[in-house]
Design a protein around this motif. Structure first.
Motif, PDB file in Angstrom:
ATOM      1  N   PRO A   1       0.592  -1.441  -0.123  1.00  0.00           N
ATOM      2  CA  PRO A   1      -0.061   0.053  -0.223  1.00  0.00           C
ATOM      3  C   PRO A   1       1.148   1.236   0.033  1.00  0.00           C
ATOM      4  O   PRO A   1       1.651   1.418   0.291  1.00  0.00           O
ATOM      5  N   GLU A   2       0.454   2.463  -0.366  1.00  0.00           N
ATOM      6  CA  GLU A   2       0.704   3.506  -0.289  1.00  0.00           C
ATOM      7  C   GLU A   2       1.547   3.810   0.872  1.00  0.00           C
ATOM      8  O   GLU A   2       0.984   3.411   2.278  1.00  0.00           O
TER       9      GLU A   2
ATOM     10  N   SER B   1      -1.198   5.838   3.191  1.00  0.00           N
ATOM     11  CA  SER B   1      -2.589   5.513   3.409  1.00  0.00           C
ATOM     12  C   SER B   1      -2.525   4.947   4.724  1.00  0.00           C
ATOM     13  O   SER B   1      -4.300   5.150   5.474  1.00  0.00           O
TER      14      SER B   1
ATOM     15  N   ASP C   1      -8.117  -0.910  -1.466  1.00  0.00           N
ATOM     16  CA  ASP C   1      -7.148  -0.790  -1.686  1.00  0.00           C
ATOM     17  C   ASP C   1      -6.908   0.733  -2.277  1.00  0.00           C
ATOM     18  O   ASP C   1      -6.166   1.953  -2.170  1.00  0.00           O
ATOM     19  N   LEU C   2      -8.075   0.810  -3.414  1.00  0.00           N
ATOM     20  CA  LEU C   2      -8.665   1.894  -3.598  1.00  0.00           C
ATOM     21  C   LEU C   2      -8.583   3.136  -2.602  1.00  0.00           C
ATOM     22  O   LEU C   2      -7.976   4.565  -2.537  1.00  0.00           O
TER      23      LEU C   2
ATOM     24  N   ASP D   1      -5.322   3.996  -1.446  1.00  0.00           N
ATOM     25  CA  ASP D   1      -4.231   5.174  -2.129  1.00  0.00           C
ATOM     26  C   ASP D   1      -4.893   6.811  -2.661  1.00  0.00           C
ATOM     27  O   ASP D   1      -4.869   7.700  -2.410  1.00  0.00           O
TER      28      ASP D   1
ATOM     29  N   LEU E   1      -3.211  10.275  -1.557  1.00  0.00           N
ATOM     30  CA  LEU E   1      -3.894  11.373  -2.191  1.00  0.00           C
ATOM     31  C   LEU E   1      -3.689  12.641  -1.565  1.00  0.00           C
ATOM     32  O   LEU E   1      -3.412  13.429  -1.267  1.00  0.00           O
TER      33      LEU E   1
END
Length: 135
Positions: free
Chosen positions: A24-25, A28, A64-65, A68, A72
């Motif tokens: 993951p980022e 996150s 997961d989205l 993200d 962001l």
């Protein structure tokens, strides 16, 4: 029947590869070092709907989205961008539906006015029912 079984077996490796293997980022699941910026990010993330889960905000979703999108939001707030500008960008990218607080405009005003109209109609119906009972 054998062809169908072979086709099903050929599809299994593709399904196994669909599981994300990327990490993951970093932002996150990691909070920003500045508490004021993290508070801004959390407030914004509570008002943005996860486009995968659809019933959760990106702050609450484990998709997961959503991770993200959290990364962001935190990255942009850390860079000094205002939460309303980030919200506008997310709405432009994912559509109005992504926001839990849609704007009042020509498209959404019926959604805002409908509860008031329904309460008014219900009040009138109750009033007329009470008047009939008295008479």
């Amino acid at each position: 029947m054998k062809r169908l079984a072979v086709l099903a077996l050929l599809m299994v490796p593709g399904a196994l590869l669909a599981d994300p293997t990327m990490a993951p980022e970093p932002l996150s699941y990691t909070q920003l070092p500045d508490p004021a910026q993290e508070a801004q990010a959390q407030a914004l993330m509570q008002t943005i709907r996860c486009v995968v889960c659809q019933g959760q905000s990106i702050a609450d979703s484990d998709a997961d989205l959503a991770g993200d999108m959290r990364a962001l939001v935190r990255q942009r707030i850390a860079e000094g961008e205002k939460p309303e500008a980030i919200r506008a960008w997310l709405i432009q990218r994912y559509g109005r539906w992504v926001s839990y607080t849609p704007p009042v405009d020509a498209v959404t005003w019926p959604l805002w006015i409908a509860p008031i109209l329904l309460l008014g109609i219900g009040g009138l119906l109750a009033r007329s029912a009470f008047r009939r009972r008295r008479a």
